[in-house]
Design a protein around this motif. Structure first.
Motif, PDB file in Angstrom:
ATOM      1  N   ALA A 246      39.447  36.436  44.875  1.00 39.30           N
ATOM      2  CA  ALA A 246      40.026  37.156  45.798  1.00 39.30           C
ATOM      3  C   ALA A 246      41.748  37.056  45.502  1.00 39.30           C
ATOM      4  N   SER A 249      42.166  39.704  42.459  1.00 39.60           N
ATOM      5  CA  SER A 249      41.693  41.155  42.744  1.00 39.60           C
ATOM      6  C   SER A 249      43.038  41.660  43.221  1.00 39.60           C
ATOM      7  N   ALA A 254      39.676  42.981  46.960  1.00 38.94           N
ATOM      8  CA  ALA A 254      39.357  41.743  47.884  1.00 38.94           C
ATOM      9  C   ALA A 254      38.825  41.813  49.221  1.00 38.94           C
ATOM     10  N   ALA A 314      41.548  33.831  51.517  1.00 32.34           N
ATOM     11  CA  ALA A 314      40.160  33.482  51.212  1.00 32.34           C
ATOM     12  C   ALA A 314      39.585  32.457  51.609  1.00 32.34           C
TER      13      ALA A 314
END
Length: 517
Positions: A246, A249, A254, A314
């Motif tokens: 995450a 990205s 994400a 995340a």
């Protein structure tokens, strides 16, 4: 119109759009953005048409079905169909994809290499195809094909277009996912031999509640599926790939990774683990609930201690997935319906946090929370929308996540009081990680910038990106009934296969009369 193969069209349209983008000459690469957006909006229109045609009052478990022989020697069919849970997840994916494409409009910069730009937007459309396919599949082998195929566009979206450690994050993501996928492949093959077999032996309808074999065999098969879904979800202790993926990205990637793809894990637990292996699910419930509660609290504590805003979001998702899994394995209609709704609400709240964090990072160039402070005085709209997204994530009453979290906890309390009581600690921790982050990033004295480098607030395109997400918080917060009406019949049918009923409500008994009044 009644015979229109909507699910197949939702697979084909984005795939054709991706092919068109890849075939564009480099001189016309700027057309890749509007083509991708137009194709995603057409797919959304098809998804909404599917919603309109779905009859939540029907006794049919799966609707909009299509069945064609594929590999009859191995019992494999090209079979599509949706229940209420699958359809709601497809619609969510179809809504979030154009939002993410619009958010990613300038991700590669004004002077981006034409080839990279075409690849970026084409991969997003390919991912949309696989997201629809994995929820629409009505054949276990076809589901597995889409389950593994999803890894390809995500791997390249992270590895080619991510941050400084993108290659490490992409490889870690693919290794974890492949290990889970290979374990599940063994279980998929074994499942066919324990089922009724035949030319359509992999169909869900043939397998639900009808998997044979000894108790030990069913438990091994359950574990094969559960491990793969726990990695995908992700749950503690197989969650460590998510923060790296995450944080490295692009924000739009994400969102699709955490907001949609990871729901395949919890969707699979409900559809496969409970539906195919009811006895094994009951056997594993104490351990699964323990892991879910650990995920709730551990993910929240990691979020509180995180110094990177993308990793923090995340970690919050690990906590939220713990609530979803807890609701699934509580095995009550209230908790199950809450979990299904939670999958939708988490998708939108996480989209808001990731995309707004991405807009913030694009203005300052840093993901470190300590590099910010006082930004509400510079970008008040960005600050306000981030706060609303955060309040939705922490389940503030009136916003969407509150309804689903309340249903999960109330339904879990019906059967596992101590599990629900311990999990409520996650609510307090959620308030801490959201409000402390907002305080550190947006409150305080106005930061100093050079006169010509003062960050601008959200522009028109960015407001268009955020508006439907904020609207979803309010709509699903005050009127979740349409989604609950869609998902509850599927939850009830699954629990019927498992063979469980909701615990009878307890009433205080009058000692003198013996009455319960």
């Amino acid at each position: 119109m009644s015979g229109l193969p909507l699910l197949t069209l939702m697979l084909v349209v984005p795939l054709v759009g991706a092919a068109v983008i890849w075939l564009l000459p480099n001189a016309s690469s700027r057309l890749s953005k509007p083509i991708a957006l137009g194709v995603s909006l057409l797919t959304l229109a098809l998804a909404l048409l599917a919603w309109a045609r779905f009859d939540s009052g029907s006794s049919d478990r799966y609707q909009l079905t299509e069945t064609h022989s594929w590999i009859p020697q191995f019992g494999v069919s090209y079979a599509l169909g949706v229940d209420g849970i699958a359809l709601s997840l497809i619609v969510m994916a179809a809504i979030l994809t154009p939002i993410c494409l619009l958010a990613a409009w300038n991700d590669l910069g004004e002077d981006a290499d034409p080839k990279r730009e075409k690849t970026y937007f084409a991969l997003m459309l390919v991912l949309l195809t696989f997201m629809v396919g994995v929820f629409a599949a009505r054949d276990v082998f076809l589901f597995y094909v889409f389950f593994e195929a999803m890894l390809i566009p995500v791997y390249f979206l992270i590895g080619l277009f991510g941050g400084p450690r993108r290659q490490y994050a992409a490889v870690k993501f693919i290794l974890f996912s492949l290990v889970g996928g290979l374990i599940m492949l063994v279980a998929v093959i074994a499942l066919y031999f324990q089922g009724p077999g035949g030319e359509q032996g992999f169909l869900y309808e043939a397998l639900e509640g009808a998997v044979g074999g000894s108790t030990a065999t069913q438990r091994w098969l359950f574990l094969g599926f559960f491990i793969a879904f726990a990695i995908k979800a992700p749950m503690w202790p197989v969650h460590t790939w998510l923060p790296d993926a995450a944080s490295e990205s692009r924000p739009a990637t994400a969102v699709l990774l955490v907001g949609v793809l990871d729901k395949v894990g919890t969707f699979g637990m409900l559809r496969f683990c409970l539906g195919f292996f009811p006895e094994a699910s009951k056997w594993a419930t104490p351990v699964v609930l323990t892991l879910a509660v650990i995920s709730v609290i551990y993910g929240a504590l990691l979020a509180i201690g995180s110094r990177d805003i993308m990793r923090l979001i995340a970690f919050t998702s690990i906590s939220h997935f713990g609530f979803i899994v807890m609701g699934i394995f509580a095995m009550t209609t209230t908790a199950g319906g809450g979990s299904a709704l939670y999958m939708i609400n988490h998708g939108f709240s996480t989209a808001g946090l990731f995309l707004l964090a991405g807009f913030l990072i694009s203005r300052h160039g840093s993901q470190r929370i300590a590099d910010y402070g006082g930004w509400q005085r510079v970008t008040p709209v960005l600050a306000g929308t981030f706060l609303v997204s955060g309040l939705s994530s922490l389940a503030l009453p009136g916003l969407s996540s509150y309804v689903s979290e309340f249903l999960v906890l109330a339904g879990t309390f019906q059967r596992y009081k101590w599990v629900a009581a311990i999990a409520t600690i996650g609510i307090v921790l959620a308030a801490l990680y959201i409000l402390l982050t907002y305080q550190r990033v947006f409150t305080g004295p106005r930061p100093e910038f050079a006169a010509d480098r003062t960050p601008r607030d959200l522009g028109v395109r960015e407001k268009v990106v955020v508006a439907p997400i904020i609207a979803s918080f309010l709509l699903l917060g005050f009127f979740p009934k349409p989604v609950l009406d869609l998902v509850n019949p599927a939850v009830e049918q699954t629990l019927k296969i498992v063979g469980v009923t909701d615990p009878a409500p307890s009433h205080p008994t009058n000692v003198a009369t013996g009455s319960d009044k």
